[in-house]
Enzyme design. Structure first.
Site, PDB file in Angstrom:
ATOM      1  N   GLY A 134       1.031  -1.319  -0.231  1.00 48.62           N
ATOM      2  CA  GLY A 134      -0.292   0.275  -0.292  1.00 48.62           C
ATOM      3  C   GLY A 134       0.855   1.299  -0.002  1.00 48.62           C
TER       4      GLY A 134
ATOM      5  N   VAL B 181       2.929  -6.002   2.978  1.00 49.78           N
ATOM      6  CA  VAL B 181       2.194  -6.482   4.569  1.00 49.78           C
ATOM      7  C   VAL B 181       3.399  -8.405   2.977  1.00 49.78           C
ATOM      8  CG1 VAL B 181       0.987  -8.418   5.132  1.00 49.78           C
ATOM      9  CG2 VAL B 181       0.401  -6.111   4.830  1.00 49.78           C
TER      10      VAL B 181
ATOM     11  N   LYS C  48       3.057  -7.008   8.601  1.00 49.67           N
ATOM     12  CA  LYS C  48       2.654  -5.572   8.008  1.00 49.67           C
ATOM     13  C   LYS C  48       4.777  -4.929   8.661  1.00 49.67           C
ATOM     14  CE  LYS C  48      -0.504  -2.204   7.588  1.00 49.67           C
ATOM     15  NZ  LYS C  48      -1.784  -1.293   7.547  1.00 49.67           N
TER      16      LYS C  48
ATOM     17  N   ASP D 262     -14.149   1.792  10.546  1.00 50.33           N
ATOM     18  CA  ASP D 262     -13.827   1.154   9.094  1.00 50.33           C
ATOM     19  C   ASP D 262     -14.581   0.437   8.348  1.00 50.33           C
ATOM     20  OD1 ASP D 262     -13.359   2.382   6.574  1.00 50.33           O
ATOM     21  OD2 ASP D 262     -11.106   1.682   6.775  1.00 50.33           O
TER      22      ASP D 262
END
Length: 329
Positions: A24, A29, A44, A138
């Site tokens: 990301g 990861v 991560k 979220d």
């Protein structure tokens, strides 16, 4: 070249990095293994180029501290975290059977009994987090992952709010995913609490039943306006055939005012369990709750009787037509 090893803090586990699972904007990861843990984990790592960003590092460390407080079968397991060569990292349960979002995209809406069971699992996870002062903020299908038994597991507490901490760094900030945000989350209410997660749960239920979130638009402003001022379309408009009590729960979860939503995630659990027992009986309800579709087989938990009638009628028509053709020849 020997495999790269990571010494974990505060645990003593030593991890060996394996396949990269994803990347990301702020981290990578990897799949990793450790002689101290029976199964592979997902590890991560923060990108070195963001390690100097105090806000990102603080959010990452806060997520580690939040996860250390949670221990629930429907919340991703956490195995500790620390710093290696200046890089922040932590390890968590490896969930490589896809997400609820993947399932919905591949197979479309789910049958309502399956939606009820999954909602019980999600509500159970939320209640555990809320009991520890954590608001997820979220909740969405892409943050709900399947384990090897077909159960849903809630992950990604990266923007979770710790209501027990006096150090809120996001006062006045709107954070979350706009398709699933409660009205008070959109307006950055400083008193935002667990009922914001219940609203998101209503959005997820609606999407499980219909295949899409309750509100859609060309941009976030259009979607936010609907969250704030519009009622979702009735489920029947999407061809959903479910009991009135289930649609009533979805409507209540999507109430604009927090006070009008169910009292707690535990209330949602109890309501669904009670109605499943009334609908199917004690034994069959228990079967629904414990025997979910396998990861490779996502067939409905229980076909509705009227569906079977339609299939039988169609089969009869095909048979009659076939016989007529054969006689004619």
């Amino acid at each position: 070249m020997s495999p790269r090893r990571i010494t974990f803090l505060p645990t003593k586990a030593t991890f060996k990095l394996g396949e990269r699972l994803g990347m990301g904007t702020v981290g990578v990861v990897y799949q990793a293994t450790s002689p101290d843990i029976d199964e592979p984990v997902a590890l991560k790592l923060l990108h070195p180029n963001v390690s100097g960003d105090e806000n990102i590092v603080n959010r990452f460390e806060r997520e580690i501290m939040i996860m250390e407080r949670l221990n629930h079968p429907h919340i991703v397991k956490h195995y500790g975290g620390g710093i290696m060569d200046g890089q922040h990292f932590y390890a968590m349960q490896l969930l490589d059977h896809g997400s609820l979002k993947d399932r919905l995209q591949e197979q479309g809406p789910l049958p309502w009994p399956q939606v009820a069971v999954y909602t019980i699992q999600i509500a159970s996870a939320l209640q555990h987090a809320h009991n520890h002062g954590i608001v997820h903020r979220d909740l969405k299908p892409s943050n709900l992952f399947f384990d090897e038994k077909g159960n849903l597991v809630l992950g990604d507490f990266g923007i979770a709010r710790d209501t027990h901490s006096a150090e809120f760094t996001d006062h006045g900030m709107t954070v979350g995913t706009y398709a699933y945000m409660a009205p008070e989350q959109i307006t950055a209410d400083s008193h935002l609490g667990p009922k914001a997660d219940l609203y998101s749960l209503g959005c997820v239920m609606y999407e499980m039943l219909t295949g899409s979130p309750p509100f859609k638009g060309a941009n976030f402003a259009q979607v936010w306006e609907q969250h704030l001022n519009r009622d979702p379309e009735p489920l029947a408009k999407h061809g959903v055939d479910c009991p009135e009590w289930l649609e009533s729960l979805v409507r209540q979860l999507l109430e604009k005012v927090p006070h009008d939503r169910p009292f707690s995630a535990r209330t949602v659990q109890g309501y669904l369990h009670q109605h499943l027992v009334e609908e199917f009986g004690e034994e069959e309800a228990k079967e629904l709750l414990t025997n979910l579709p396998s990861i490779s087989n996502t067939a409905p938990i229980r076909e509705q009787p009227r569906t079977w009638v339609l299939w039988l009628a169609l089969a009869a028509i095909v048979a009659v037509c076939t016989i007529a053709v054969l006689r004619g020849s």
